[in-house]
Design a protein around this motif. Structure first.
Motif, PDB file in Angstrom:
ATOM      1  N   LEU A   4       0.837  -1.190   0.000  1.00 22.73           N
ATOM      2  CA  LEU A   4       0.000   0.000   0.000  1.00 22.73           C
ATOM      3  C   LEU A   4       0.874   1.243   0.000  1.00 22.73           C
ATOM      4  O   LEU A   4       1.776   1.392   0.814  1.00 22.73           O
ATOM      5  N   ASP A   5       0.605   2.137  -0.927  1.00 25.79           N
ATOM      6  CA  ASP A   5       1.354   3.381  -1.032  1.00 25.79           C
ATOM      7  C   ASP A   5       0.417   4.530  -0.660  1.00 25.79           C
ATOM      8  O   ASP A   5      -0.490   4.869  -1.441  1.00 25.79           O
ATOM      9  N   PRO A   6       0.590   5.137   0.530  1.00 28.52           N
ATOM     10  CA  PRO A   6      -0.306   6.211   0.963  1.00 28.52           C
ATOM     11  C   PRO A   6      -0.329   7.400   0.001  1.00 28.52           C
ATOM     12  O   PRO A   6      -1.390   7.996  -0.227  1.00 28.52           O
ATOM     13  N   ARG A  11      -3.409  10.569  -3.955  1.00 23.62           N
ATOM     14  CA  ARG A  11      -3.496  11.111  -5.316  1.00 23.62           C
ATOM     15  C   ARG A  11      -4.742  10.574  -6.026  1.00 23.62           C
ATOM     16  O   ARG A  11      -5.478  11.333  -6.678  1.00 23.62           O
ATOM     17  N   ASP A  12      -5.017   9.288  -5.870  1.00 26.41           N
ATOM     18  CA  ASP A  12      -6.209   8.697  -6.494  1.00 26.41           C
ATOM     19  C   ASP A  12      -7.488   9.279  -5.921  1.00 26.41           C
ATOM     20  O   ASP A  12      -8.440   9.557  -6.650  1.00 26.41           O
ATOM     21  N   VAL A  13      -7.506   9.470  -4.624  1.00 31.31           N
ATOM     22  CA  VAL A  13      -8.695  10.053  -3.987  1.00 31.31           C
ATOM     23  C   VAL A  13      -8.919  11.473  -4.501  1.00 31.31           C
ATOM     24  O   VAL A  13     -10.049  11.861  -4.810  1.00 31.31           O
TER      25      VAL A  13
END
Length: 65
Positions: A4-6, A11-13
């Motif tokens: 998992l990359d926070p 960025r996606d959110v």
């Protein structure tokens, strides 16, 4: 299992939030008013229905408020 990359998640959110079509203030106020009015109408309807059933039960069985 993928790591998992926070930063990627954030960025996606942000990209998804940018695509959302948000309602205007006027649309929000109108729909809020409609929800409140219809809720009040439903409350009055169920109050009257309850009183009618209560009256019918008191007539049929001779008890009730």
């Amino acid at each position: 299992m993928a790591k998992l990359d926070p930063a990627l998640f954030i960025r996606d959110v942000r990209q998804e939030v940018a695509r959302v079509t948000w309602p205007s203030r006027k649309e929000t106020l109108i729909t809020t008013g409609l929800v409140l009015a219809l809720s009040a109408l439903a409350a009055v309807f169920f109050l009257l229905t309850d009183k009618l059933i209560q009256f019918a039960v008191s007539l049929l069985f001779g008890f009730g408020a």
